[in-house]
Write a protein that holds these residues in place. Sequence first.
Motif, short mmCIF file in Angstrom:
data_model
loop_
_atom_site.label_atom_id
_atom_site.label_comp_id
_atom_site.label_asym_id
_atom_site.label_seq_id
_atom_site.Cartn_x
_atom_site.Cartn_y
_atom_site.Cartn_z
N ARG A 1 -8.21 3.40 0.89
CA ARG A 1 -6.98 2.83 1.12
C ARG A 1 -7.15 2.12 2.57
O ARG A 1 -6.96 1.13 2.83
N LEU A 2 -7.72 3.09 3.57
CA LEU A 2 -7.94 2.49 5.04
C LEU A 2 -8.78 1.38 4.94
O LEU A 2 -8.47 0.15 5.71
N ARG A 3 -9.86 1.48 4.12
CA ARG A 3 -10.84 0.25 4.25
C ARG A 3 -10.09 -1.06 3.81
O ARG A 3 -10.17 -2.13 4.05
N PHE B 1 0.76 -1.30 0.15
CA PHE B 1 0.01 0.01 -0.15
C PHE B 1 0.97 1.29 -0.11
O PHE B 1 1.24 1.94 1.18
N ASP B 2 1.31 1.69 -1.18
CA ASP B 2 2.40 2.27 -1.36
C ASP B 2 2.33 3.89 -1.96
O ASP B 2 3.22 4.32 -2.44
N THR B 3 1.03 4.28 -2.45
CA THR B 3 0.56 5.46 -2.93
C THR B 3 -0.13 6.28 -1.80
O THR B 3 -1.01 7.02 -2.30
N VAL B 4 -0.04 5.93 -0.71
CA VAL B 4 -0.67 6.90 0.24
C VAL B 4 -0.54 8.08 0.11
O VAL B 4 0.43 8.76 0.16
N GLY B 5 -1.70 9.12 0.20
CA GLY B 5 -1.86 10.23 0.18
C GLY B 5 -2.15 10.77 -1.40
O GLY B 5 -2.23 11.95 -1.65
N LYS B 6 -2.04 9.99 -2.30
CA LYS B 6 -2.34 10.32 -3.69
C LYS B 6 -3.74 10.19 -3.84
O LYS B 6 -4.26 8.99 -4.47
N TYR C 1 -5.75 9.60 -7.32
CA TYR C 1 -5.68 8.19 -7.81
C TYR C 1 -6.78 7.35 -6.96
O TYR C 1 -7.50 6.49 -7.59
N ARG C 2 -6.76 7.45 -5.66
CA ARG C 2 -7.45 6.58 -4.85
C ARG C 2 -7.64 7.35 -3.69
O ARG C 2 -6.69 7.79 -2.97
#
Length: 340
Positions: free
Chosen positions: A235-237, A221-226, A229-230
């Motif tokens: 992401r948290l879910r 899970f390596d695009t946190v904050g983008k 895109y999503r």
Amino acid sequence: MGTVRTVTGPLPPHALRGPVLAHEHLVLDLDRTGEGAAVLGRRHAPAVAAELADLRESFGLGLVVEMTCRGMGRDAPALARLSRASGVAVVAATGWYYESFHTPDIARGSVERLTDVLVREIVEGIGTTGIRPGVIGEVGSHGERPSEPEARVLRAAARAALATGLAVATHARLGRGGAAQLALLTGEGLPPERAAIGHQDLLDDPGAHRELAAAGAYIAFDTVGKENYRSDATRLRLLLALLEAGHADRALLSGDISRHRYLRSEGGQGYGHLFRGFLPGLRAAGVEEGLIDLMTRRNPLRFLTGTDPGPPGPVPYPYPYPGSGSGSGAVPSTATEQEP
């Protein structure tokens, strides 16, 4: 492998007691239009170093795994300078990104030849710098199934990993094609726990994440904050679903800063968004500190080295400051949006 191979020398996993950013870019050039948006260059270095130093002071950041590989504007001496300036250890990468960014040697390179290129760089260092990569990545594909050149690169990455002990991190564009990537890697004999499948937080498919994790691969899970895109809420879910399925030991977290507008100095989320914006949401959802340490420190160090450093604790003997370059194997200091 046992040690983390950084741009300023080797570090034992237990010497890194703070969190790790498992997939970032500190220096890169993905610009194909001349607009310069997908660039982190010399003029951005002071801001990058300042962000990393602040994260070291504020959150104990210990290590950045820098995934800029061949054809992406990699600059190993610049990484060493940033590591020393910030006091944060940095791992450099080797490999090839997805097909649009392949270097000319891919077109004429057999799997055997490409494997030799990677192994030579891992053993001898990047160019004439003496800086040796500590991870193979981000090795890319851009669809549900890798193209023929991408498949050759993935197979070569697996063979080089087996020959050198390094792990393989992939770029799965928009999170797609992870199962096919893992099949190619393991088909060459690479154990699944030596692979991390990239950008899975861009794929809203908890079942696919569970299948990859159950097979033994790391789920990045390596695009946190983008958020373009999503959303981080999604992401948290998705991450909570992975944890509830019992796969906390397979999760890797990071932000994949890959354009200069993402820097805090330019109004972006910065390298620290994981700590300032995302982890508080995990805590609010009831995730305990032990699991956060597992995902942000123990998992990435186990991925890199094959060794679980265990719970954080005092270093049993003095070890050089990660950014100082004073340790064994240190290298002298002279030495349109595409990515997800």
